[in-house]
Motif scaffolding. Structure first.
Motif, short mmCIF file in Angstrom:
data_model
loop_
_atom_site.label_atom_id
_atom_site.label_comp_id
_atom_site.label_asym_id
_atom_site.label_seq_id
_atom_site.Cartn_x
_atom_site.Cartn_y
_atom_site.Cartn_z
N UNK A 1 -1.22 6.13 -14.75
CA UNK A 1 -2.66 5.81 -14.80
C UNK A 1 -2.91 4.32 -14.65
N UNK A 2 -2.16 3.51 -15.35
CA UNK A 2 -2.34 2.05 -15.27
C UNK A 2 -1.94 1.55 -13.89
N UNK A 3 -0.80 2.00 -13.40
CA UNK A 3 -0.29 1.53 -12.12
C UNK A 3 -1.24 1.88 -10.99
N UNK A 4 -1.72 3.10 -10.95
CA UNK A 4 -2.63 3.53 -9.89
C UNK A 4 -3.96 2.79 -9.98
N UNK A 5 -4.43 2.57 -11.17
CA UNK A 5 -5.70 1.85 -11.33
C UNK A 5 -5.59 0.43 -10.80
N UNK A 6 -4.52 -0.25 -11.10
CA UNK A 6 -4.34 -1.61 -10.62
C UNK A 6 -4.13 -1.62 -9.11
N UNK A 7 -3.36 -0.68 -8.60
CA UNK A 7 -3.11 -0.62 -7.16
C UNK A 7 -4.35 -0.23 -6.37
N UNK A 8 -5.33 0.37 -7.02
CA UNK A 8 -6.55 0.77 -6.31
C UNK A 8 -7.37 -0.44 -5.86
N UNK A 9 -7.14 -1.59 -6.46
CA UNK A 9 -7.86 -2.79 -6.04
C UNK A 9 -7.51 -3.20 -4.62
N UNK A 10 -6.33 -2.84 -4.16
CA UNK A 10 -5.87 -3.23 -2.83
C UNK A 10 -6.06 -2.13 -1.79
N UNK A 11 -6.61 -1.01 -2.18
CA UNK A 11 -6.75 0.12 -1.26
C UNK A 11 -7.79 -0.20 -0.18
N UNK B 1 -9.44 2.14 1.69
CA UNK B 1 -10.53 3.10 1.54
C UNK B 1 -10.58 3.54 0.08
N UNK B 2 -11.55 3.02 -0.65
CA UNK B 2 -11.63 3.28 -2.08
C UNK B 2 -11.84 4.74 -2.42
N UNK B 3 -12.72 5.42 -1.68
CA UNK B 3 -13.02 6.82 -1.99
C UNK B 3 -11.82 7.73 -1.69
N UNK B 4 -11.15 7.49 -0.58
CA UNK B 4 -9.97 8.29 -0.24
C UNK B 4 -8.85 8.05 -1.26
N UNK B 5 -8.64 6.80 -1.63
CA UNK B 5 -7.61 6.47 -2.61
C UNK B 5 -7.95 7.09 -3.96
N UNK B 6 -9.23 7.07 -4.33
CA UNK B 6 -9.68 7.64 -5.60
C UNK B 6 -9.37 9.13 -5.65
N UNK B 7 -9.67 9.83 -4.56
CA UNK B 7 -9.41 11.27 -4.51
C UNK B 7 -7.93 11.60 -4.57
N UNK B 8 -7.13 10.85 -3.80
CA UNK B 8 -5.68 11.09 -3.81
C UNK B 8 -5.08 10.70 -5.17
N UNK B 9 -5.68 9.72 -5.83
CA UNK B 9 -5.22 9.34 -7.17
C UNK B 9 -5.47 10.46 -8.17
N UNK C 1 0.86 -1.18 0.00
CA UNK C 1 0.00 0.00 0.00
C UNK C 1 0.90 1.23 0.00
N UNK C 2 0.93 1.91 -1.14
CA UNK C 2 1.74 3.11 -1.29
C UNK C 2 0.80 4.26 -1.63
N UNK C 3 1.03 5.38 -0.99
CA UNK C 3 0.20 6.55 -1.21
C UNK C 3 0.31 7.02 -2.67
N UNK C 4 -0.83 7.33 -3.32
CA UNK C 4 -0.79 7.78 -4.72
C UNK C 4 0.01 9.06 -4.93
#
Length: 146
Positions: free
Chosen positions: A56-66, A68-76, A7-10
């Protein structure tokens, strides 16, 4: 531990991508100045868009393991904007060409942005569907009275 379980911060990832992109641009320009390679003047914009797509690809794939989806989405989103602006500024400073002068790279930026939004939304929707399916009991269908 798998690579995709980290889990790495976007925003931290965005900083890594901007620094990596700028380093690749500087290496390409140094190779051109030394006469080792005949790299076009517009090449830094190619590197900028390539790193934007990789982010874009890396963050999208890493979002599956986040967690908090909404927080990760915003930071992404903030990270994507930082990579787009940071890479754009680096490419402009190194090449001397603005995004408008860089031929079709303006449209490439737009297409990558739209694809990022769509792909991240699809993956977040998949997470919600999987979470819903895990909560449901699928023993047998309910019988209705007619």
């Amino acid at each position: 531990m798998s690579f995709f379980e980290h889990k790495v911060d976007p925003l931290r990832q965005a900083a890594i991508f901007v620094v990596g992109s700028a380093a690749c641009m500087l290496i390409a320009v140094a190779l051109r100045w030394l006469g080792v390679s005949a790299i076009d003047r517009i090449f830094p914009w190619s590197i900028a868009t390539a790193f934007l797509l990789l982010y874009a690809v890396f963050i999208s794939v890493m979002s599956l393991n986040a967690s908090s989806g909404l927080k990760y989405w915003g930071r992404s989103m903030y990270g994507f904007a930082a990579v787009a602006v940071g890479n754009g500024i680096a490419a402009w400073l190194i090449s001397g060409l603005t995004l408008g002068e860089a031929q079709s790279y303006r449209w490439t930026y737009v297409v990558i942005t739209i694809c990022f939004l769509v792909f991240l939304s699809i993956l977040n929707l998949m997470r919600k569907i999987v979470a819903f399916a895990e909560r449901e009991e699928w023993n047998a269908p309910r019988r209705r009275k007619r």
